[in-house]
Write a protein that holds these residues in place. Structure first.
Motif, short mmCIF file in Angstrom:
data_model
loop_
_atom_site.label_atom_id
_atom_site.label_comp_id
_atom_site.label_asym_id
_atom_site.label_seq_id
_atom_site.Cartn_x
_atom_site.Cartn_y
_atom_site.Cartn_z
N ALA A 1 -7.61 10.14 -1.59
CA ALA A 1 -8.91 10.30 -0.77
C ALA A 1 -9.58 9.01 -0.45
N LEU A 2 -9.25 8.10 -1.29
CA LEU A 2 -10.00 6.56 -0.84
C LEU A 2 -9.30 5.65 -0.24
N THR A 3 -7.87 5.63 -0.26
CA THR A 3 -7.20 4.88 0.45
C THR A 3 -6.02 5.36 1.57
N ASP A 4 -5.23 4.40 1.80
CA ASP A 4 -4.20 5.01 2.95
C ASP A 4 -2.93 5.03 2.28
N LEU A 5 -2.68 5.54 1.12
CA LEU A 5 -1.43 5.39 0.64
C LEU A 5 -0.38 6.12 1.26
N GLU A 6 0.71 5.21 0.95
CA GLU A 6 1.84 5.98 1.78
C GLU A 6 2.66 7.02 0.53
N PRO B 1 -5.57 -0.74 -0.88
CA PRO B 1 -6.86 -1.02 -0.22
C PRO B 1 -7.67 0.10 -0.01
N LEU B 2 -8.94 0.05 -0.35
CA LEU B 2 -10.04 1.18 0.27
C LEU B 2 -9.80 0.97 1.67
N ARG B 3 -10.09 2.41 2.02
CA ARG B 3 -10.56 2.76 3.22
C ARG B 3 -11.98 2.36 4.08
N HIS B 4 -12.82 2.32 3.17
CA HIS B 4 -14.23 1.95 3.40
C HIS B 4 -14.80 1.26 2.01
N PRO B 5 -15.80 0.30 2.27
CA PRO B 5 -16.36 -0.12 1.14
C PRO B 5 -16.80 0.90 0.09
#
Length: 278
Positions: free
Chosen positions: A95-100, A166-170
């Motif tokens: 939900a929080l990252t752009d994981l592959e 890395p997180l997609r948003h702060p």
């Protein structure tokens, strides 16, 4: 705690929306077993990705990630405050990252009985003890998938990139913890409350329609067989792994609810959020 936080945020002019990162609260028809928020709780705080899918829908972390990203981005675009509530470490990270996400493996070994699940877990233990340690011995789906990955020479366990994505948003990340003794006692009480609320009947009604994904929820196999103590044991094991996951996530602040009330925890989070905005 999220309900308490939502009231504080609303009092300060925010419009909070809860985004569920729970793999099973997605399903309509498993609300008791998944511990989904009640209708009254959803009136206090708007929830998304709760009871949003039919029982026969097959889900994955990749599919969930797209839905969660859309829900979070829409909330931010319309000036609302998303509060992401989990859930498993995998779905929270999704939900929080752009994981592959790992590609699906062909015909992963999948057991139909607890004995087969234990055999799969034992075979995985022999190949990758680290991967086996993260999987419930009764979870035939995850044990079979990890075994198939290992046998195809892919890594069966998340690497550092998974935890450090890395997180997609702060984002502020908090983990709510309790003493082991209190946590296990509350788990036992929660399972008893689920049974009293009709979880056995709920599972029996879902038996014919539930997808392989929905069937992975703890209790789906145990409750119809009257194995309530086994369900409690699997839930305690799962909670133990959750504690391991959250301690690996960087910049995650722990709040001990054995010594802090939900209202106090919510106030701490709101204060931290206010200070960060300043």
């Amino acid at each position: 705690m999220a309900l308490e936080l939502a009231e504080i945020l609303a009092a300060h002019g925010d419009e909070p929306v809860a985004v569920s990162a729970d793999a099973f609260q997605l399903y309509r028809g498993l609300e008791i077993l998944s511990g989904a928020p009640t209708a009254a709780e959803r009136r206090r705080l708007n929830h998304v990705l709760v009871a949003s899918h039919d029982l026969d829908d097959a889900m994955s972390a990749g599919l969930f990630a797209r839905e969660a990203h859309a829900a979070i981005d829409e909330a931010l675009a319309t000036g609302r405050r998303p509060v992401v509530i989990g859930g498993s470490g995998l779905y929270m990270q999704a939900a929080l990252t752009d994981l592959e996400m790992r590609p699906p493996v062909d015909s992963p070994a999948h057991a139909e009985s607890a004995d087969d699940a234990a055999d799969l877990h034992g075979r995985l233990q022999a190949i990758s003890p680290a991967a086996a340690a993260q999987i419930d011995p009764g979870d035939s789906y995850r044990a079979g998938r990890a075994l198939a990955l290992a046998e195809s020479r892919a890594s069966p366990e998340p690497g550092e990139a998974f935890w450090e994505a890395p997180l997609r948003h702060p984002t502020l990340r908090f983990a709510l913890v309790r003493s082991r003794e209190e946590l296990y006692r509350r788990i036992d009480e929660r399972v008893d409350a689920m049974v009293a609320a009709g979880a056995v009947e709920e599972v029996r009604a879902a038996q014919e329609r539930a997808s392989a994904t929905a069937r992975r929820i703890i209790g789906f196999d145990e409750l119809p067989a009257g194995k309530i103590e086994e369900m409690k044991l699997r839930t305690r094991r799962y909670a133990k792994r959750q504690l391991t996951w959250v301690r690996r996530l960087p910049d995650t602040r722990l709040i001990d609810l054995s010594s802090t009330s939900e209202a106090e925890a919510a106030a701490q989070i709101a204060e931290t959020l206010s200070g960060r905005q300043d």
